[in-house]
Scaffold this motif. Structure first.
Motif, short mmCIF file in Angstrom:
data_model
loop_
_atom_site.label_atom_id
_atom_site.label_comp_id
_atom_site.label_asym_id
_atom_site.label_seq_id
_atom_site.Cartn_x
_atom_site.Cartn_y
_atom_site.Cartn_z
N SER A 126 0.81 -1.23 0.00
CA SER A 126 0.00 0.00 0.00
C SER A 126 0.84 1.27 0.00
O SER A 126 0.31 2.37 0.00
N GLU A 145 -0.66 4.18 2.41
CA GLU A 145 -1.07 3.87 3.78
C GLU A 145 -0.14 2.81 4.34
O GLU A 145 0.28 1.90 3.63
N LEU A 196 -2.32 3.21 8.67
CA LEU A 196 -3.23 2.13 8.32
C LEU A 196 -3.48 1.26 9.54
O LEU A 196 -2.55 0.73 10.15
N THR A 197 -4.75 1.13 9.93
CA THR A 197 -5.12 0.28 11.06
C THR A 197 -5.43 -1.11 10.53
O THR A 197 -6.27 -1.26 9.63
N PRO A 198 -4.79 -2.16 11.07
CA PRO A 198 -5.06 -3.52 10.59
C PRO A 198 -6.54 -3.88 10.70
O PRO A 198 -7.23 -3.45 11.62
N GLN A 199 -7.00 -4.70 9.78
CA GLN A 199 -8.43 -5.01 9.71
C GLN A 199 -8.94 -5.69 10.98
O GLN A 199 -10.03 -5.39 11.46
N GLU A 200 -8.12 -6.60 11.56
CA GLU A 200 -8.58 -7.29 12.77
C GLU A 200 -8.74 -6.33 13.94
O GLU A 200 -9.62 -6.50 14.79
N THR A 250 -9.60 -3.22 13.55
CA THR A 250 -10.82 -2.46 13.25
C THR A 250 -12.06 -3.20 13.73
O THR A 250 -12.97 -2.61 14.32
N HIS A 251 -12.07 -4.52 13.50
CA HIS A 251 -13.22 -5.32 13.96
C HIS A 251 -13.35 -5.27 15.48
O HIS A 251 -14.44 -5.08 16.02
N ARG A 262 -12.16 -2.97 17.49
CA ARG A 262 -12.54 -1.61 17.88
C ARG A 262 -14.04 -1.40 17.73
O ARG A 262 -14.70 -0.87 18.64
N ASP A 263 -14.59 -1.85 16.61
CA ASP A 263 -16.03 -1.66 16.39
C ASP A 263 -16.86 -2.42 17.42
O ASP A 263 -17.91 -1.92 17.89
#
Length: 468
Positions: A292, A307, A338-342, A344-345, A347-348
């Motif tokens: 990226s 990113e 860039l925040t890693p996808q895992e 992000t999950h 955090r949500d």
């Protein structure tokens, strides 16, 4: 009377000029023009001398002597002028005596033949006595002829005259060039310049040296290579200097130069070039940017765009600081974290959790304890995953209240609720350094409400996650 009109009449009567002579008055002067024999000219000269005592000027300079002797002398002078104009001939002395003509001087053997130049002059060759001494003229055309005869240039060399100098152009072996150099030095004493700089040496040794210089120039033009020393000796070639490992291979650059690789001896010292292309390659190798991120060169600056995780950005920042000490620039201002996808999950999921309170209470009821237990585990898990991803997670605990009561009291109780949750999470093993608290009062309601009855949904503590 000395009036010019009367003098003119008396001259005409006394001199009886031939029909070929005309006497006229010009500006109070009497002028004679035309052709006459020397006997008439002699009488006219005597009359002119007599008038010079006080009469008007009698000018006979325009009367041409047409006596045989005068004609012969005139033809002789025309011949002398023709000789004097010839390159390679210097007239030192000439005279006419008793109907004979005498001339002496210097003549280059390559100059025109003086005897042949008599043709058309009406001078009787039998009456001409010449004496010419040998000399070598420095006129470029004669020097060119002698050089051509003595040097015998090969067909590949052309000698020509350029601006009074002699220029040799083409290709020749070194043996011919050596003879030409000797001739050029001899001419320096006073002759025209003999320029042989445009003749290319085509002897094997010269060809090899020429190929070597082509190779050296090719090396010097390469980024990341600095030629410090080079020489040719005994048919072998030696070169040394500095080379960046990222630079072109000097051995590969020999291809097509005509230089025998077996005769080349190289010695290259390691160094790191500050050429942006090489710095970019080293950065890519050391930083291993994610897909990226794109590193490019813009006006001698290396710019990172895209990113990346915070940990990679931190490594890039250290590299940028190191490069700045060398006068180079790595611009990372265009990078986005860039925040890693895992993460992000996680955090949500955490931000979807609320801890609820009874009206007027700063401590959650027993029904909220399982929620607190689960939330504590989520926070600890996310904090661990964030560290492994190279970032730090922080959690903002925001206390809220419903709209019943005074606003000052509502702000106080909302802050107390956040502090309570912080303490309960700390008790459950969450690092208190990661927990921040604030009281929002009624300013960030989850739903609208009637101020008289309040809303249990607004009596809560919410969690906001940020990464650094």
């Amino acid at each position: 009377s000395l009036d010019p009109k009367f003098v003119l009449k008396r001259l005409v009567a006394s001199l009886a000029p031939p029909k070929s002579v005309r006497l006229t008055i010009v500006d109070d002067r009497i002028v004679a023009e035309g052709e006459a024999p020397d006997t008439w000219i002699d009488r006219a000269r005597a009359a002119a001398r007599q008038l010079s005592a006080g009469g008007p000027v009698f000018d006979i300079s325009r009367v041409r002597d047409v006596s045989p002797e005068a004609r012969a002398a005139e033809h002789w002078q025309a011949y002398v002028s023709r000789l004097s104009a010839q390159p390679g001939i210097i007239v030192a002395e000439q005279k006419v005596r008793d109907g004979q003509f005498y001339i002496a001087g210097l003549r280059d053997p390559l100059a025109a033949d003086p005897q042949s130049l008599l043709s058309g002059t009406q001078v009787d060759p039998a009456r001409v006595h010449s004496q010419w001494q040998f000399y070598q003229s420095l006129e470029p055309e004669f020097v060119l002829k002698r050089l051509t005869a003595s040097l015998a240039p090969p067909k590949s060399v052309r000698l020509s005259i350029v601006e009074d100098g002699i220029v040799a152009e083409g290709e020749a072996p070194d043996t011919w060039l050596d003879r030409a150099r000797v001739a050029a030095r001899q001419l320096e004493a006073g002759g025209p310049v003999f320029d042989i700089s445009k003749v290319r040496d085509v002897s094997p040794a010269a060809r090899a040296a020429e190929h070597w210089q082509t190779y050296v120039s090719r090396l010097e033009a390469q980024p990341g290579i600095i030629v410090a020393q080079q020489r040719a000796s005994g048919g072998h070639f030696y070169i040394s200097g500095l080379r960046d490992p990222q630079a072109a291979d000097p051995q590969a650059l020999l291809s097509g130069t005509g230089v025998d690789p077996a005769r080349v001896h190289s010695q290259w010292q390691f160094y790191q070039s500050l050429d942006p292309k090489f710095v970019l390659k080293r950065l890519v190798a050391s930083l291993a940017p994610p897909k990226s991120v794109r590193l490019t060169i813009i006006q001698d600056r290396i710019v990172a765009m895209g990113e990346a995780p915070a940990a990679w950005i931190n490594r890039a920042r250290v590299a940028s600081q190191q490069l700045s000490a060398d006068g180079l620039s790595l611009d990372i201002s265009k990078l986005l974290e860039l925040t890693p996808q895992e993460l992000t999950h996680s955090r949500d999921a955490i931000q979807a959790v609320d801890i609820f309170f009874d009206s007027g209470k700063a401590v959650p009821g027993p029904a909220q304890l399982p929620v607190l237990d689960k939330l504590a585990n989520q926070l600890k898990e996310l904090a661990k995953d964030a560290r492994e991803a190279g970032v730090t997670a922080q959690f903002m605990l925001t206390g809220h209240s419903d709209a019943t009561g005074r606003e000052t009291a509502n702000v106080s109780i909302s802050a107390a609720r956040a502090e309570t949750v912080r303490a309960l999470l700390k008790k459950r093993g969450v690092d208190p350094e990661l927990l921040l608290v604030r009281g929002a009062g009624t300013f960030e309601p989850a739903e609208t409400e009637d101020s008289r009855t309040g809303s249990s949904a607004n009596r809560r503590v919410s969690v906001t996650v940020t990464f650094h």
